[in-house]
Design an enzyme around this catalytic site. Sequence first.
Site, mmCIF file in Angstrom:
data_model
loop_
_atom_site.group_PDB
_atom_site.id
_atom_site.type_symbol
_atom_site.label_atom_id
_atom_site.label_comp_id
_atom_site.label_asym_id
_atom_site.label_seq_id
_atom_site.Cartn_x
_atom_site.Cartn_y
_atom_site.Cartn_z
ATOM 1 N N ARG A 121 0.565 -1.285 -0.107
ATOM 2 C CA ARG A 121 -0.065 -0.066 0.089
ATOM 3 C C ARG A 121 0.901 1.361 -0.049
ATOM 4 O O ARG A 121 0.344 2.346 0.246
ATOM 5 C CB ARG A 121 -0.862 0.084 1.113
ATOM 6 C CG ARG A 121 -1.755 -1.016 0.950
ATOM 7 C CD ARG A 121 -3.147 -0.846 2.198
ATOM 8 N NE ARG A 121 -4.079 -1.810 2.075
ATOM 9 C CZ ARG A 121 -3.887 -3.028 3.037
ATOM 10 N NH1 ARG A 121 -2.939 -2.921 4.032
ATOM 11 N NH2 ARG A 121 -4.824 -3.965 2.915
ATOM 12 N N LYS A 143 3.901 11.609 -11.053
ATOM 13 C CA LYS A 143 3.169 11.176 -12.159
ATOM 14 C C LYS A 143 3.885 9.446 -12.466
ATOM 15 O O LYS A 143 5.006 9.560 -12.604
ATOM 16 C CB LYS A 143 3.225 11.553 -13.282
ATOM 17 C CG LYS A 143 2.013 12.636 -13.434
ATOM 18 C CD LYS A 143 1.741 12.853 -14.900
ATOM 19 C CE LYS A 143 0.699 14.224 -15.017
ATOM 20 N NZ LYS A 143 0.225 14.674 -16.408
ATOM 21 N N GLU A 185 11.705 19.258 -24.298
ATOM 22 C CA GLU A 185 10.931 19.640 -23.217
ATOM 23 C C GLU A 185 11.543 21.153 -22.685
ATOM 24 O O GLU A 185 10.856 21.773 -22.061
ATOM 25 C CB GLU A 185 10.932 18.388 -22.211
ATOM 26 C CG GLU A 185 10.382 17.335 -22.504
ATOM 27 C CD GLU A 185 8.964 17.386 -22.429
ATOM 28 O OE1 GLU A 185 8.449 18.373 -22.054
ATOM 29 O OE2 GLU A 185 8.118 16.101 -22.779
ATOM 30 N N LYS A 227 8.148 23.718 -13.088
ATOM 31 C CA LYS A 227 7.463 22.431 -12.898
ATOM 32 C C LYS A 227 7.076 22.382 -11.447
ATOM 33 O O LYS A 227 5.860 22.282 -11.179
ATOM 34 C CB LYS A 227 8.164 21.292 -13.410
ATOM 35 C CG LYS A 227 7.285 19.989 -13.128
ATOM 36 C CD LYS A 227 7.443 19.007 -13.977
ATOM 37 C CE LYS A 227 6.288 17.905 -14.104
ATOM 38 N NZ LYS A 227 6.532 16.709 -14.711
ATOM 39 N N GLU A 237 -3.672 17.226 -11.599
ATOM 40 C CA GLU A 237 -4.011 17.762 -12.905
ATOM 41 C C GLU A 237 -5.904 17.873 -12.684
ATOM 42 O O GLU A 237 -6.370 17.576 -13.748
ATOM 43 C CB GLU A 237 -3.812 16.983 -14.061
ATOM 44 C CG GLU A 237 -3.422 17.562 -15.402
ATOM 45 C CD GLU A 237 -2.742 16.737 -16.209
ATOM 46 O OE1 GLU A 237 -1.588 16.270 -15.987
ATOM 47 O OE2 GLU A 237 -3.200 16.674 -17.391
ATOM 48 N N ARG A 242 -1.991 22.434 -14.269
ATOM 49 C CA ARG A 242 -0.836 21.267 -14.667
ATOM 50 C C ARG A 242 -0.898 21.023 -16.141
ATOM 51 O O ARG A 242 0.180 20.764 -16.735
ATOM 52 C CB ARG A 242 -0.944 19.941 -13.704
ATOM 53 C CG ARG A 242 0.157 19.263 -13.906
ATOM 54 C CD ARG A 242 0.437 18.200 -12.832
ATOM 55 N NE ARG A 242 1.398 17.226 -13.334
ATOM 56 C CZ ARG A 242 2.112 16.582 -12.195
ATOM 57 N NH1 ARG A 242 1.745 16.489 -11.145
ATOM 58 N NH2 ARG A 242 3.078 15.676 -12.698
ATOM 59 N N ASN A 246 1.880 20.235 -20.756
ATOM 60 C CA ASN A 246 1.713 19.582 -21.990
ATOM 61 C C ASN A 246 1.505 20.572 -23.186
ATOM 62 O O ASN A 246 1.016 19.975 -24.369
ATOM 63 C CB ASN A 246 0.300 18.683 -21.905
ATOM 64 C CG ASN A 246 0.490 17.503 -20.955
ATOM 65 O OD1 ASN A 246 1.491 17.139 -20.570
ATOM 66 N ND2 ASN A 246 -0.785 17.585 -19.968
ATOM 67 N N HIS A 249 2.331 18.734 -26.633
ATOM 68 C CA HIS A 249 2.245 17.276 -26.400
ATOM 69 C C HIS A 249 0.782 16.877 -27.313
ATOM 70 O O HIS A 249 0.803 15.434 -27.250
ATOM 71 C CB HIS A 249 1.950 17.003 -24.973
ATOM 72 C CG HIS A 249 3.246 17.022 -24.182
ATOM 73 N ND1 HIS A 249 3.940 18.091 -24.134
ATOM 74 C CD2 HIS A 249 4.041 15.975 -23.651
ATOM 75 C CE1 HIS A 249 5.106 17.790 -23.561
ATOM 76 N NE2 HIS A 249 5.080 16.542 -23.344
ATOM 77 N N HIS A 253 1.961 13.780 -29.140
ATOM 78 C CA HIS A 253 1.443 12.339 -28.764
ATOM 79 C C HIS A 253 0.954 11.595 -30.179
ATOM 80 O O HIS A 253 1.261 10.542 -30.354
ATOM 81 C CB HIS A 253 0.620 12.440 -27.682
ATOM 82 C CG HIS A 253 1.108 12.286 -26.608
ATOM 83 N ND1 HIS A 253 0.482 12.856 -25.193
ATOM 84 C CD2 HIS A 253 2.330 11.879 -25.791
ATOM 85 C CE1 HIS A 253 1.279 12.675 -24.327
ATOM 86 N NE2 HIS A 253 2.216 12.174 -24.586
ATOM 87 N N HIS A 266 10.477 10.938 -27.639
ATOM 88 C CA HIS A 266 9.379 11.723 -27.280
ATOM 89 C C HIS A 266 9.395 13.109 -27.431
ATOM 90 O O HIS A 266 8.513 13.849 -27.904
ATOM 91 C CB HIS A 266 9.029 11.507 -25.726
ATOM 92 C CG HIS A 266 7.995 12.375 -25.139
ATOM 93 N ND1 HIS A 266 6.945 12.196 -25.431
ATOM 94 C CD2 HIS A 266 8.352 13.226 -24.164
ATOM 95 C CE1 HIS A 266 6.042 13.085 -24.748
ATOM 96 N NE2 HIS A 266 6.875 13.859 -24.052
HETATM 97 N N1 GLY Z 1 4.748 15.710 -17.673
HETATM 98 C C1 GLY Z 1 3.668 16.396 -17.396
HETATM 99 C C2 GLY Z 1 3.384 16.337 -16.103
HETATM 100 O O1 GLY Z 1 4.019 15.988 -15.174
HETATM 101 O O2 GLY Z 1 2.403 16.821 -15.767
#
Ligand code: GLY
Length: 376
Positions: A121, A143, A185, A227, A237, A242, A246, A249, A253, A266
Site C-alpha cells: 500500500r 506521475k 521539453e 514545474k 491535474e 498542470r 503539456n 504534447h 503524442h 518523445h
Molecule cells: N509531464 C507532464 C506532467 O508531469 O504533468
Amino acid sequence: MISIPVELKDRSYDVDIESHSLERAGVALASLGSVSRVLLVMDDNVEPLYGERVSSAIVDRGLDLDVVVIPAGEESKSIDVAYSLWEHFLDCGADRHSVAVALGGGVVGDLTGFVAATYQRGIRFYQIPTTLLAQVDSSVGGKTAIDLPKGKNMVGAFYQPSGVMIDPEVLQSLPDDQYRSGLGEVIKYGASLDKTFFETLEKQVEQINARDSDILGKIVAQCCRLKAKIVAEDEKEISGRRAVLNYGHTFGHAIETTLGYGTIPHGFGVSIGSILAARLAARLASKGDKRFNSIDETWINRQIELTQKLHLPAFLADLGRRFGDSPETSPQRLVELMSTDKKTEFGKLNFILPTSLGECVYLRGIAPEDVLAVLT
Ligand code: GLY
C-alpha cells in the site's frame, strides 16, 4: 547545490541539483530516516554506467541494498515487469521502511514509482534521473504509471517521491538523440511559461550544444522550478493548471503514436507539436480570437530558429530526413488520434496554446477543421 522545494504540504520534498552528486546518494537516502532497506532499480543501459557508483555510495553509508536490473525500453512499463518487482521486493524482505530508488530515465522512474505506490500500500521512493527528459520533467511531480497494450500510462497513480537528486554530469553519457529529446521539453518550458528563460536559451545555444555542465545544471534547475510551482498549484491535474506542462504534447503524442511508440524520441514529437500548436494559435488569431494576436510569423520563426539551432526537428518533414523513410503522418490520421487522446474531454479537441512568449492557455473544444488546416 541548488535545492528546489516542491511544496505539497505533508508530501513536500526537494529537488537537489549538484554536479557529481551520485556519490552522495547514500547520504541523501540515509537522511530520509528509518530506512530498513534500499531497493535500487535501474535498466541494463544505466547499470554498467552508474550502477556500481550509486550502489557503493549506498552501502558505504551502511544501508542494506538490493539491486534490480530491468531491460531498457518502454516495454518494461508493463504489468509483468511491475509484478516481478513486487515479487522481488517481497523476496528480499522489503517492508514499510524500505525505500525504492529509481536510477534512470522516465521508464524506470514511472515504473518504480508505480511499484512503490502499490507495494504494501505504498513505500517511499526516491528519484535519481539520468536522462535530460527525466531530469526536467518526469522525475518531478509524482506521475507514476505502467502502460497497457492499448495506451501509454493507462494505469498508475499520483505518488510523490521523497526526494529527487539530479547530477547534471550524467548528461555527458547520453546518446545524442536522447539529449536532444530532453531539449525539446526544455524549449517547451521557455516558450510556454518563461520568456526570460527562452531568451537565455537563445543566448546559450553554443554551450547547450557543447553540453556545458554548469549551464545545464542551471537550465535543469529552472525547468524544475517552473514545474514545481505548477505541480504545487494543481498536483493531480484537476484545475487545468498542470495541463499547461503539456504544451506541444497533443500534436506530439499523435505523431509518436502514428509512427509507433519508440520510433522517434518523445521530445521530437514535442518540438514539432509545439510549433504546430503555435500555428494553431496563429490561425485562431486570424479568425478573430484576440487572445492569440501576439502569435504571428515572427513569434513562430523565433521558436523554429531555436528548435533548429538545438538540432531538433521543427517540421514533420524533418522526421523523414532524419529517419530515412518518409513517415506515415496523414493529417486525417493525426486528428483521429488526437480525438482519442487520454486528455480529450467529451470528444472535444483540447490544446495548450501560446498567447505570447512565455505564456499559454488551456483551450478546450477546438474544431477539428482548424487542427486539420494547420497540418495541411
Ligand atoms: N509531464 C507532464 C506532467 O508531469 O504533468
